[in-house]
Design an enzyme around this catalytic site. Structure first.
Site, PDB file in Angstrom:
ATOM      1  N   ASN A 148       0.799  -1.220   0.000  1.00  0.00           N
ATOM      2  CA  ASN A 148       0.000   0.000   0.000  1.00  0.00           C
ATOM      3  C   ASN A 148       0.830   1.267   0.000  1.00  0.00           C
ATOM      4  OD1 ASN A 148       0.487  -1.250   2.640  1.00  0.00           O
ATOM      5  ND2 ASN A 148      -0.418   0.596   3.486  1.00  0.00           N
ATOM      6  N   CYS A 318      -3.583   4.622   7.388  1.00  0.00           N
ATOM      7  CA  CYS A 318      -3.739   4.054   8.730  1.00  0.00           C
ATOM      8  C   CYS A 318      -2.681   4.569   9.699  1.00  0.00           C
ATOM      9  CB  CYS A 318      -3.667   2.534   8.665  1.00  0.00           C
ATOM     10  SG  CYS A 318      -4.951   1.804   7.623  1.00  0.00           S
TER      11      CYS A 318
END
Length: 378
Positions: A148, A318
């Site tokens: 990611n 995140c």
């Protein structure tokens, strides 16, 4: 505004909203209810399951709807390990999403032995390192399909085959890969796979867990026995329908996106002195370009870019707000101080050449304004 943070989330597609809309209205029922209102919702849910299974080359019975990628990962890693058909040894890579790493850490507190595979400078797991790590008591291997933060794509077919040769279930976090890469679970050779809806044009709060028939899985959420007992809780029918629609729409040719990415990367590396590409140049997601800019500060560059109408990120959403350097970049051997200068650009098929050209131009100015040396002079 030019939005270049699709690895964090994508806009909801109009076709997805239209497919979902009836399940907010006439077909609002609980799919577990045994009356026409509930059965209408149940038919929508099961058609969505069938559509997802078809997209993944799986059986409908192997598809579980969850609340998102994080739950799907937790359910796979913890659920397969806790079923412990082989032993109490789990293998993950050092650049996994925190959902995998923290699930492994949790298992470690329960007495599991956790092996963390190192990666090379490009973020790739060596097949030889996996072979060396596999043991008679290994009960799960979990390696991310595509990273990611840096976009590096792993050799999942090769890695899963090595695990299969030892009879070890293989899970892959395919959250970033969905919509871009091969998702046929048979060709990939995986026993479990996790996908998130909001990365491919579906709403937030919906995910998919694929678990191959015959693979033991201990459920993490108990209660009403929904999802064939694998995940209790009243299903989000509208979101499941949206997920299936988004997955169908997400596939498409990548050549044009890859060409745009390569032009963008060349422009940045050519015009921003000292800039460094992170991740593998060739084995990379089509719409992912990530860099470090030594001598600057990544968060400051982001603020400068946003002020100039360019929205991107410094890495995983995140980890936003954390002062720690990226665990992905440091695992790849990048100095912690340099890792904190990271900027990630992720885009989709609708992003234009003009968008990326403008972003590259503003990036040159932004880096120069925060202490970089400015554009290369011809």
């Amino acid at each position: 505004m030019i939005y270049l943070d699709e690895a964090a989330t994508t806009p909801l597609k109009r076709e997805v909203l239209e497919a979902m809309w009836p399940y907010f209205g006439a077909d609002f029922g609980n799919p577990s209810s045994h009356h026409e209102v509930g059965e209408s919702a149940s038919r929508g849910l099961e058609q969505a399951r069938t559509d997802v299974a078809q997209a993944l080359g799986a059986r409908s019975s192997e598809i579980t709807f969850t609340s998102g990628g994080t739950e799907s990962v937790n359910a796979a890693v913890k659920g397969i390990a806790l079923a412990t058909p082989r032993g109490r040894h789990v293998i993950v890579s050092s650049i996994e999403h925190p959902a995998v790493l923290e699930s492994a850490e949790f298992l470690g507190r329960l007495g599991f032995d956790i092996t963390i595979l190192e990666v090379d400078r490009e973020g790739l797991v060596s097949p030889a390192s996996l072979t060396a790590a596999l043991r008679d008591d290994t009960t799960l291997v979990s390696i991310q399909y595509a990273n990611n933060e840096v976009g590096t794509v792993q050799q999942i077919q090769t890695l899963s085959r090595l695990a299969a040769d030892k009879g070890v279930p293989f899970h892959t976090d395919a959250v970033q890969a969905a919509g871009w890469l091969e998702l046929d679970v048979t060709r990939l050779g995986v026993q479990a796979m996790s996908i998130s809806g909001h990365k491919i044009g579906a709403p937030k709060g919906i995910g998919i867990l694929y678990v191959r028939r015959g693979t033991r899985l201990e459920p993490l959420i108990h209660g009403g026995g929904q999802e064939s007992g694998r995940r209790s809780g009243t299903e989000n029918v509208a979101a499941a329908v949206g997920m299936a629609t988004a997955l169908r729409l997400a596939s498409g040719p990548n050549d044009d996106v890859v060409a745009k990415r390569e032009t963008f990367i060349d422009r940045v590396l050519g015009d921003v002195p000292g800039s460094m590409l992170t991740g593998d140049r060739d084995h990379r997601l089509p719409g992912s370009a990530s860099f470090v800019f030594p001598g600057t500060n990544g968060e400051t560059i982001l603020l400068e870019l946003e002020a100039r109408g360019i929205v991107c990120s410094s890495g995983s959403a995140c980890a936003a707000g954390s002062d720690d350097p990226s665990h992905v970049l440091t695992a790849m051997g990048i100095d912690a101080e340099v890792a904190q200068t990271a900027v990630r650009f992720t885009f989709g098929r609708a992003t234009t050449d003009a968008d990326l050209d403008a972003a590259a131009g503003e990036l040159v100015k932004a880096v120069a304004s925060v202490g970089g040396r400015g554009p290369v002079q011809g």
